[in-house]
Design an enzyme around this catalytic site. Structure first.
Site, PDB file in Angstrom:
ATOM      1  N   ARG B 255       0.868  -1.165   0.000  1.00  0.00           N
ATOM      2  CA  ARG B 255       0.000   0.000   0.000  1.00  0.00           C
ATOM      3  C   ARG B 255       0.916   1.228   0.000  1.00  0.00           C
ATOM      4  O   ARG B 255       1.975   1.224   0.632  1.00  0.00           O
ATOM      5  CB  ARG B 255      -0.916   0.050   1.242  1.00  0.00           C
ATOM      6  N   GLU B 284      -3.675   7.793  -4.374  1.00  0.00           N
ATOM      7  CA  GLU B 284      -4.024   7.390  -5.742  1.00  0.00           C
ATOM      8  C   GLU B 284      -5.310   8.063  -6.201  1.00  0.00           C
ATOM      9  O   GLU B 284      -6.220   8.263  -5.373  1.00  0.00           O
ATOM     10  CB  GLU B 284      -4.210   5.868  -5.779  1.00  0.00           C
ATOM     11  N   HIS B 302      -1.579   0.911  -9.863  1.00  0.00           N
ATOM     12  CA  HIS B 302      -2.214  -0.040  -8.949  1.00  0.00           C
ATOM     13  C   HIS B 302      -2.928  -1.139  -9.722  1.00  0.00           C
ATOM     14  O   HIS B 302      -4.152  -1.305  -9.638  1.00  0.00           O
ATOM     15  CB  HIS B 302      -3.199   0.665  -8.003  1.00  0.00           C
TER      16      HIS B 302
END
Lengths: 313, 338
Positions: B255, B284, B302
């Site tokens: 993460r 993000e 991602h």
């Protein structure tokens, strides 16, 4: 040994040049305003040539150097050296096997991951700001895909070992079936291509293997298949490759080599299922130093009448 | 052809009334919906909070009183204690992620709410991406692909040399399912593996370091494979990064917030570490634009789990968990809430 003349046709590595200059009289052909003239002038003193994957010693050059004793290649592939002529004239030939095997195999896997998972494309996607507008699309899983290897030599085996860590079943084609391996053998490249999802070229370039990946092979590999070339450009019929990719008959390609380096077909620049590298198979600081040391070691051995370290001829 | 005196086609089967199906609430469409929504709507009556004009709290109060099961993902609103309190009948949260940082685990434990996640369904894909990013950084794959596509190989000559993988010391932060798959792959490249984890793993022989700074001091590469918790937030900071030395490389497929992003950017811009491969970021889809100038950084949106194979497997697993719950069978991928 400082009086021994060694010819280098093109620049290839500064450490190698420096070391050659220390121990020999290094003649840098690329600095000469008139190359044929330069060769003529030094023809009687050149006793060694140091070549690489781009420039070696063809029949013409060998004939022009009556005192040539050894060609030491800064590469493992020697398709740019006229081996038959060297044998005929008793000229020794050395290359750089083993030291670059791991780097080339690492790059093959890197290309597979980059193509299937669209690493370069999605890096572009982030850098261009497109991620702010939405997620990137789904890509294709690499683990578990069947990998077919053309040529199960040192590099082919190293590729297989790495791919196995990703649970990829391995199959191969080579001139003769290998008795000491558990991988599945196919007696033709077309059959191999029909039975794998990722096809890797890992054999030497010879008369027999030129265009070993042709239209038929690419069609057999198919719209979901990926071609990885870490061999030599002429292994693949390049115009056929371009049309197969554009027409979608071939799913993707990861290329480190091309038929006319450094030219790369521009039609490939716009394709998102292709990764294009500038012949970097052995291009790491660590490996190029080891390769250079092998070239130097072979030359020193030859000129001290000791056994060559890695002779081919 | 001759006129059709065919038998009349059989009547279509009675439509399954969606209100006969077990009810599942969603606050936000999970990414897997884009491709497999119909697989879910065939089997469950989906309450989609985002389609309602009502603000979320009102929607839940009015419509979710009897809901027993929720499907969520790492995107969308966090499953906070506030939200859980508006779902008094909730017994199960199924998340499409492996990560659990978006769920109030304490509240779930206190209420006896079970949690099921993605289990190991995409461990291989995530591990593959970690290895891909690492090879890309070491061998400059994305950077030299750009170089070729800009026509520079013919005009400027060879691209600068990369760095060999073999012999490099890899420090894996978090040796769970994903970390273990990464280790297994990199061993085949001749890398040396060490790790740091909450607990030593007795079944592996890799050297274990009790803290991440010591791991970094003995590594050329750090690969972040752990979950985001209070303990791991900003765990990878300037001190840890610099411990690797100037050639150090960090790869993050965990993460974004596990790494102190500002400090990472500063280290990269100042050339204090060797490079980075990043699939996740603190905020993000925003990515620090200083990174766009750097050729020793590889950026991914991602996408570690975004393959057709993983999404199909994920869809099957999520549906499997919900079906198991509604037929009072054991969950397929329950999370043991420690």
């Amino acid at each position: 040994m400082e009086s021994i003349c060694v010819l280098m046709p093109i620049p290839m590595n500064s450490y190698l040049e420096q070391e050659l200059q220390k121990r020999f009289n290094l003649l840098k052909l690329w600095t000469a305003p008139q190359k044929p003239q330069f060769i003529k002038e030094h023809a009687d003193s050149i006793r060694a040539v140091v070549g690489n994957s781009a420039a070696g010693a063809d029949a013409e050059l060998i004939e022009a150097l009556p005192r040539l004793e050894i060609v030491s290649s800064f590469s493992v592939g020697v398709d740019k050296i006229n081996l038959a002529k060297c044998r005929e004239k008793g000229i020794r030939v050395t290359n750089t096997p083993d030291v670059l095997t791991e780097d080339v195999a690492d790059l093959a896997i890197g290309l597979m991951l980059a193509v299937l998972r669209r690493l370069c494309e999605s890096d572009r996607y982030v850098r261009s700001g497109k991620w702010k507008r939405g997620d990137y699309k789904l890509t294709t899983k690499f683990s578990g895909k069947t990998v077919g290897i053309i040529g199960l030599g040192r590099i082919g085996m190293a590729v297989a070992k790495r791919a196995e860590a990703f649970n990829c079943p391995i199959c191969y084609y080579s001139r003769t079936e290998k008795s000491d391996t558990k991988y599945k053998y196919y007696p033709s490249v077309v059959e191999l291509a029909s039975n794998c999802q990722i096809l890797v070229v890992a054999c030497p370039l010879t008369e027999e293997t030129r265009h070993i990946v042709n239209r038929e092979v690419m069609n057999a590999l198919g719209p979901k298949g990926v071609l990885i070339n870490i061999g030599r450009g002429p292994h693949v019929d390049e115009p056929e490759l371009v049309s197969a990719l554009i027409e979608g008959r071939l799913g993707g390609a990861g290329l480190d080599v091309y038929e006319h380096e450094p030219e790369v077909p521009e039609e490939l620049f716009g394709l998102e299922n292709v990764v294009l590298l500038p012949h970097v198979g052995s291009a790491t600081v660590e490996t190029r130093k080891e390769m250079a040391d092998l070239v130097l070691g072979n030359l020193e051995a030859h000129f001290s009448n000791k056994p060559l370290l890695t002779p081919l001829v | 052809m001759a006129s059709d005196q065919a038998t009349t086609p059989p009547p279509p089967p009675p439509e399954i009334q969606s209100h006969d199906l077990p009810k599942v609430i969603l606050l936000h469409p999970p990414p897997v919906f884009k491709y497999f929504k119909d697989h879910f709507s065939k089997k469950f009556h989906l309450l989609k909070a985002w389609e309602s004009p009502l603000p979320l709290h009102e929607f839940l109060t009015n419509h979710a009183h009897s809901i027993q099961a929720m499907l969520c993902s790492g995107t969308g609103p966090s499953i906070s204690a506030d939200i859980l309190r508006l779902l008094p009948s909730l017994r199960l949260v199924v998340t499409t992620s492996a990560g659990l940082n978006h769920i109030d685990l304490t509240e779930c434990r206190n209420r006896g709410i079970s949690i099921a996640n993605a289990g190991e369904v995409f461990s291989e894909d995530v591990a593959d991406l970690a290895v891909g990013l690492l090879i890309d950084v070491f061998r400059k794959i994305s950077a030299s692909d750009r170089y070729v596509r800009h026509g520079l190989w013919a005009t400027k000559g060879d691209y600068p040399l990369g760095s060999k993988l073999g012999g490099k010391r890899i420090g894996i932060v978090g040796l769970g399912s994903i970390g273990f798959q990464v280790a297994k792959r990199l061993e085949a490249f001749g890398c040396n593996i060490s790790y740091n984890s909450r607990k030593r793993k007795d079944l592996v022989s890799y050297p274990f370091y009790t803290n991440v700074c010591e791991l970094a001091a003995n590594s050329d590469v750090l690969i972040i494979c752990c979950g985001l918790t209070e303990q791991t937030r900003h765990m990878i900071n300037r001190e840890v990064l610099l411990a690797m030395g100037k050639e150090g490389i960090v790869v993050n497929i965990g993460r974004g917030a596990i790494i102190h992003e500002k400090e990472l950017v500063q280290c990269l811009v100042q050339g204090e570490i060797g490079g980075a491969g990043l699939d996740v970021f603190e905020n993000e889809p925003n990515v620090p634009k200083e990174l766009f100038e750097l050729d020793n950084v590889v950026l991914a949106p991602h996408m570690a789990v975004f393959t057709t194979e993983s999404f199909k497997d994920l869809c099957d697993l999520m549906i499997g968990n919900l079906e198991a719950f509604f037929s009072k069978k054991p969950l397929l991928s329950p999370v043991m809430n420690e």
